[in-house]
Scaffold this active site. Structure first.
Site, mmCIF file in Angstrom:
data_model
loop_
_atom_site.group_PDB
_atom_site.id
_atom_site.type_symbol
_atom_site.label_atom_id
_atom_site.label_comp_id
_atom_site.label_asym_id
_atom_site.label_seq_id
_atom_site.Cartn_x
_atom_site.Cartn_y
_atom_site.Cartn_z
ATOM 1 N N ASP D 237 0.816 -1.223 0.000
ATOM 2 C CA ASP D 237 0.000 0.000 0.000
ATOM 3 C C ASP D 237 0.847 1.270 0.000
ATOM 4 O O ASP D 237 0.398 2.325 0.453
ATOM 5 C CB ASP D 237 -0.969 0.024 1.196
ATOM 6 C CG ASP D 237 -1.953 -1.133 1.166
ATOM 7 O OD1 ASP D 237 -2.271 -1.605 0.060
ATOM 8 O OD2 ASP D 237 -2.399 -1.577 2.243
ATOM 9 N N ALA D 238 2.058 1.181 -0.491
ATOM 10 C CA ALA D 238 2.954 2.335 -0.431
ATOM 11 C C ALA D 238 3.408 2.817 -1.804
ATOM 12 O O ALA D 238 4.269 3.680 -1.908
ATOM 13 C CB ALA D 238 4.173 1.996 0.431
#
Lengths: 293, 293, 293, 293
Positions: D237-238
């Site tokens: 999720d980065a």
């Protein structure tokens, strides 16, 4: 107390222009700036392919630009504007524009603008507030800005506007912001300041043109209310739209609530439009605006 | 493939009502439910103090309610509705409502609704799609729903609508959703389904009533476009508004872009309205809606 | 110049309460008010069915209420609060609450609040501004409000906060608004004013807790920036959230632009929260807020 | 039934590029296109003055372009890319990109994408759907698209991904959309498709990274929920954020409501990102995206 952002401004030139689209315009203009020692700080362009129009905003640092400032317009006109059939405006950022505020009895837009001004957010001077009522004179006092009451109404409009013209002249005003000013300007007034009078209308135009838009919105049962900032033209609430926004309402909201909720919308939408105008980022064409980012 | 949410529905009663406001209405109605063994699952009320109207939605579990389901209406009418001059609607959640979709050539709203239906998001049955064109017949096929082409136009409206009435009757339709259906319904049609026909109009009403609102929005140079879902009344695009929303556009957007950007808006705004209708959360009063949360 | 809304306030009672849910609570409380001659002006309630908690806000006119104002609390406690295990707060609208503003060097939230106050938008008194810097003293002067500089820092916190407590006491302060106040309060300070210190954090919490959220947002490359107003608790930026909003940004926005765009967000989000607090429309429960409409 | 927009595509070239900023880059590139007979259809550029990087997207019609299509890359590399230290991607619009969809059990994003595809909104081919569950196989059937079930889990990841690689190869897939696919991809997988795997995360990143973000949002008591589409990188999720949006919630919303409200957000935010990718309007640089309008 020192007001506004009066630090020595940057020494930049800004050109806002449009012309019939054709290949190579960006290239020649950027080359003109680059080869004469200008450092381009901002360039944004847009081609309206439906109508075949090219729009551009370019800003460059004049520090090492070899064409003297006072001759740039000559050069640009002769070399490019004629050749490409441009409509353009050249301006310089070393002198802040001078803005007059017109108000009536509501203070929210006035305070919002003066708070930004005092904090130095905008490169602008505000030397004058004009009102048709004395109610907000204390705000002029608070911020140390001359507050002139000109009690204009339908019957004395020509005479009172003559006094306003004199004031605008005397204070060297470049553009006017109607911050919830509840008087219609005459055609003569409007024609003196084309694309230089910004109004805030308290509806999502073109819905609810004219008086009492919150009442009309309440009657119609809309689920969102809006605000619209636009340049003033001789047709009421029909000038080029600069900015709009909305806020959600519900069946629980009375007219009084709409007025209350609308205030934040009005002040933010107006201030966004004024900021874009100060930054010379708005072009108008055929009753629409191109607003550069 | 089994469509829709056909799990045995909860056995609840829902009352939507309004009446002249007076003290004690909530107390007597909640007491009526509580003392007869009903478990209140939802209660929301709102008083319009400007017009002195009380609105309420209450939903309760019938499992241990001692009044038989078929007698609730009698009791409620006799004990409360008459006494308080109520306009009310009693309904039960054990039977999903039956919805017909009317479409023309554009599929985005249709797919959005069928996707929710297939996923079981809504307690509804969709046994019928009607269209004035055959273009979207393949969508009916994909989802296994009868797709009836009724080529209505100005000249054959009465005859074609008679066929539509027959279909609506045969399929036991409770309400109709015009999912970008590009035909105006007759007064007779509209009067058969008061507050039971939901339309999506592709503008921020009351701006841009009628045909080609995106073209009108483009011409006017607005900075936001909108969509509005409303109940259909005999005045075009003037019925009670259920839901509205907007999306930001810029000078770069052509009419084609507005149409493209508008699609997401239309489908979401329509589906939100349909969902509230399915949940029996909408009351209408004087051409406005009260939409409970 | 007379500041704020000092017109004699309405003589209403407000109860904000929560308790374990059970049938009949609304009925008994509305009956209590109605049968004793109170006219209910506002009633909103909400049942958290997940946790089985009933929340209510009720406001009624005391004019014809037969229980004397000073005895209402006794009656309510004895008759209902004990019986239903309520946590409640009874207050009266005839005395405006007194709010202190804490600021540092940025003026946008301060001006926004004072503009509303001066316009009479809020039923509140603002008798005191506290700052750890002298920079905004001129704003206190402009609005005729005592501006006390308390140069608190990490090393002298206990001593300086003692001076702040004394000021808050002397000015009869009910609640505190941290209008971009850049100092962390001690636990002792926070515990003195539970749910009575409102802060504005310049991010969409819980993203970007702590210092320099705009820098962090820029680094992460988000497409929206936010602001969050919340009650201050002893854990940094972790108190009950009252209000949040966002604004869209693009890859073109520098950190300076984020700071600039964020200002409007911060001031609006903070003022919305303060308004709800002034209206006594916020309940807190388990580190969350119930905000009545 | 013919799916997707398979009309013969326009014959355009697109260059997406970035390089250290220096004067004259726009001029030389536009001149290169113009003097060789190319008609520029789109040009947008942006200078990151903080880091001194120039970004550009230019698209031109190849019809009268005198450099043969297969030699454009050579010319561009030799004449400009080397000289200006460009990182660039040249592509042609005559062949639609091929996209694979990865799904699990939730259908809302899948339907939203397939509805656009079927309506011909996007110039793309979707020849393949992959899922770790058989639940949505009927959707593949409805739209006539091969639906491959690859029951990947933690223990068999290498083996199952090998099958996926084979499928992606066989179907000539250019990029992958994770339409609520609930499996973490291996590093090897991610590294095979740099900036070519688009995910939708159901929170306003960087808030609520990882599993169950709606539960976390509920626990924290936020007043807005969000969704974020991003390119997948090896850190969970980065990756570079492409698009984000939010929707307002209240204290009344349970976790189930958040999940329900979030669905519309997820599908719209994902589809906006996919559309920008299809239009080749996204550049990535240092874990951020430049998204051209």
């Amino acid at each position: 107390m020192e007001m506004g952002n009066t630090t020595p401004s940057h020494n930049n030139a800004v050109i806002l222009m449009h012309c019939p689209d054709q290949p190579g315009i960006i290239a020649v203009i950027t080359e003109f700036i680059n080869t004469n020692g200008g450092n381009i700080l901002y360039l944004d362009q847009y081609v309206d392919r439906v109508n075949g129009i090219f729009y551009m905003r370019v800003e460059w640092d004049l520090e090492k630009f070899i064409i003297p400032k006072e001759k740039i317009n000559d050069y640009f006109f002769t070399l490019y504007a004629q050749r490409y059939n441009m409509v353009y405006r050249l301006s310089f950022t070393d002198r802040p524009q001078r803005m007059a505020l017109f108000v009536s009895k509501m203070s929210h837009c006035l305070y919002d603008i003066l708070a930004r001004y005092t904090a130095g957010d905008w490169e602008v001077e505000i030397p004058l507030i004009v009102s048709n009522h004395p109610d907000l004179a204390h705000v002029g006092e608070q911020f140390g800005i001359p507050f002139e009451v000109i009690p204009v109404n339908r019957d004395n409009k020509a005479e009172m506007e003559a006094r306003e013209f004199e004031l605008l002249e005397r204070y060297g005003i470049d553009f006017i912001v109607l911050a919830r000013y509840m008087q219609v300007l005459s055609e003569e007034f409007i024609n003196r300041y084309p694309n230089r009078i910004i109004n805030i209308h308290h509806s999502f135009l073109p819905a609810f043109v004219g008086a009492k838009p919150y009442h009309a919105a309440y009657e119609r049962g809309v689920k969102l209310i809006g605000a619209t900032s636009h340049y003033v033209t001789t047709e009421l609430d029909a000038g080029p739209i600069i900015e709009q926004d909305i806020v959600r309402i519900t069946h629980k909201d009375t007219v009084a609530n709409l007025v209350h909720k609308g205030r934040d919308l009005e002040k933010i939408v107006l201030s966004r439009a004024v900021e874009k105008h100060i930054q010379r980022k708005i072009l108008t064409y055929k009753n629409k605006t191109i607003v550069f980012s």
